[in-house]
Scaffold this motif. Structure first.
Motif, short mmCIF file in Angstrom:
data_model
loop_
_atom_site.label_atom_id
_atom_site.label_comp_id
_atom_site.label_asym_id
_atom_site.label_seq_id
_atom_site.Cartn_x
_atom_site.Cartn_y
_atom_site.Cartn_z
N GLU A 97 22.70 0.68 7.22
CA GLU A 97 23.69 1.66 7.66
C GLU A 97 24.84 0.94 8.34
O GLU A 97 24.63 0.04 9.14
N VAL A 98 26.05 1.36 8.04
CA VAL A 98 27.21 0.78 8.71
C VAL A 98 27.47 1.58 9.99
O VAL A 98 27.59 2.79 9.95
N THR A 99 27.52 0.88 11.10
CA THR A 99 27.81 1.50 12.40
C THR A 99 29.19 1.03 12.82
O THR A 99 29.49 -0.16 12.76
N ARG A 100 30.02 1.97 13.24
CA ARG A 100 31.38 1.65 13.67
C ARG A 100 31.47 1.78 15.19
O ARG A 100 31.05 2.78 15.76
N LEU A 101 32.03 0.75 15.79
CA LEU A 101 32.16 0.69 17.24
C LEU A 101 33.63 0.55 17.61
O LEU A 101 34.41 -0.02 16.85
N ASP A 102 33.98 1.03 18.79
CA ASP A 102 35.37 0.95 19.26
C ASP A 102 35.57 -0.11 20.32
O ASP A 102 36.70 -0.53 20.57
N ALA A 103 34.50 -0.54 20.98
CA ALA A 103 34.67 -1.46 22.10
C ALA A 103 33.73 -2.65 21.96
O ALA A 103 32.61 -2.47 21.48
N PRO A 104 34.17 -3.82 22.34
CA PRO A 104 35.41 -4.11 23.05
C PRO A 104 36.65 -4.13 22.15
O PRO A 104 37.77 -4.25 22.63
N PHE A 105 36.45 -4.00 20.83
CA PHE A 105 37.52 -3.84 19.84
C PHE A 105 36.86 -3.20 18.63
O PHE A 105 35.63 -3.19 18.51
N PRO A 106 37.63 -2.60 17.72
CA PRO A 106 37.03 -1.95 16.55
C PRO A 106 36.19 -2.94 15.74
O PRO A 106 36.62 -4.06 15.45
N PHE A 107 34.99 -2.51 15.40
CA PHE A 107 34.03 -3.39 14.73
C PHE A 107 33.06 -2.53 13.93
O PHE A 107 32.56 -1.53 14.43
N ALA A 108 32.81 -2.90 12.68
CA ALA A 108 31.85 -2.20 11.85
C ALA A 108 30.78 -3.21 11.42
O ALA A 108 31.10 -4.34 11.05
N ILE A 109 29.52 -2.78 11.50
CA ILE A 109 28.44 -3.71 11.17
C ILE A 109 27.26 -3.01 10.52
O ILE A 109 26.94 -1.88 10.86
N ASP A 110 26.66 -3.69 9.55
CA ASP A 110 25.38 -3.32 8.97
C ASP A 110 24.46 -4.50 9.27
O ASP A 110 24.63 -5.58 8.68
N PRO A 111 23.50 -4.34 10.17
CA PRO A 111 22.63 -5.45 10.53
C PRO A 111 21.81 -6.03 9.38
O PRO A 111 21.27 -7.11 9.52
N ALA A 112 21.73 -5.33 8.25
CA ALA A 112 20.99 -5.85 7.11
C ALA A 112 21.50 -7.22 6.68
O ALA A 112 20.76 -8.05 6.17
N GLY A 113 22.78 -7.46 6.90
CA GLY A 113 23.37 -8.74 6.51
C GLY A 113 23.16 -9.85 7.52
O GLY A 113 23.56 -11.00 7.29
N LEU A 114 22.51 -9.55 8.62
CA LEU A 114 22.27 -10.55 9.66
C LEU A 114 20.86 -11.09 9.53
O LEU A 114 19.90 -10.33 9.42
N ALA A 115 20.74 -12.37 9.54
CA ALA A 115 19.42 -12.99 9.45
C ALA A 115 19.38 -14.21 10.32
O ALA A 115 20.42 -14.81 10.62
N ARG A 116 18.19 -14.58 10.71
CA ARG A 116 18.05 -15.80 11.52
C ARG A 116 18.44 -16.99 10.68
O ARG A 116 18.16 -17.06 9.50
N GLN A 117 19.12 -17.94 11.32
CA GLN A 117 19.52 -19.15 10.61
C GLN A 117 18.90 -20.34 11.27
O GLN A 117 18.70 -20.38 12.42
#
Length: 135
Positions: free
Chosen positions: A115-135
């Motif tokens: 799911e894409v979550t849109r945030l306004d603070a500390p600046f506009p940012f949209a994220i889907d954590p599915a694309g985040l993985a440990r490196q």
């Protein structure tokens, strides 16, 4: 990289930093990711004062769950850092978004994988954590 791209896209006057020392009233901590005021590292590229920090992001792993879920948020709140995000990986990546209210962090949203979550603070940012993985 996603935070940096989002900040640049809107011209946010910030620096995105990894593993930098943050000086708190109660001591020194090293968050995984810090969003700080632009220029906060001009005098010292190794550490910054908490008052220049807008957001701290911690990546939770089995060895640091208690620190990232309980102890560090307490320290960050004491230092009046306005935003604290916690990236959890188990069972699937999810981002817990909190903001400082009356001296403690209150959960504002949880970004779930797929799911894409849109945030306004500390600046506009949209994220889907599915694309985040440990490196």
């Amino acid at each position: 990289m996603a935070l940096d791209a989002a900040a640049r896209a809107v011209g946010a006057p910030v620096e995105i930093l990894e593993a930098i020392n943050v000086t708190l009233p109660s001591g020194l901590v090293v968050p995984d990711i810090v969003v700080a005021d632009a220029g906060a590292t001009v005098d010292d590229g190794v550490s910054i004062d908490a008052e220049a920090v807008q957001l701290v992001v911690e990546l939770v792993s089995p060895g640091n769950k208690t620190m990232d879920r309980k102890f560090k948020p307490m320290l960050y709140a004491e230092a009046a850092i306005p935003h604290y995000w916690r990236l959890e990986f188990d069972p699937a990546p999810r981002l817990v978004i909190t903001e400082l209210e009356n001296g403690r962090y209150v959960e504002q949203a949880t970004a779930l994988s797929g799911e894409v979550t849109r945030l306004d603070a500390p600046f506009p940012f949209a994220i889907d954590p599915a694309g985040l993985a440990r490196q």
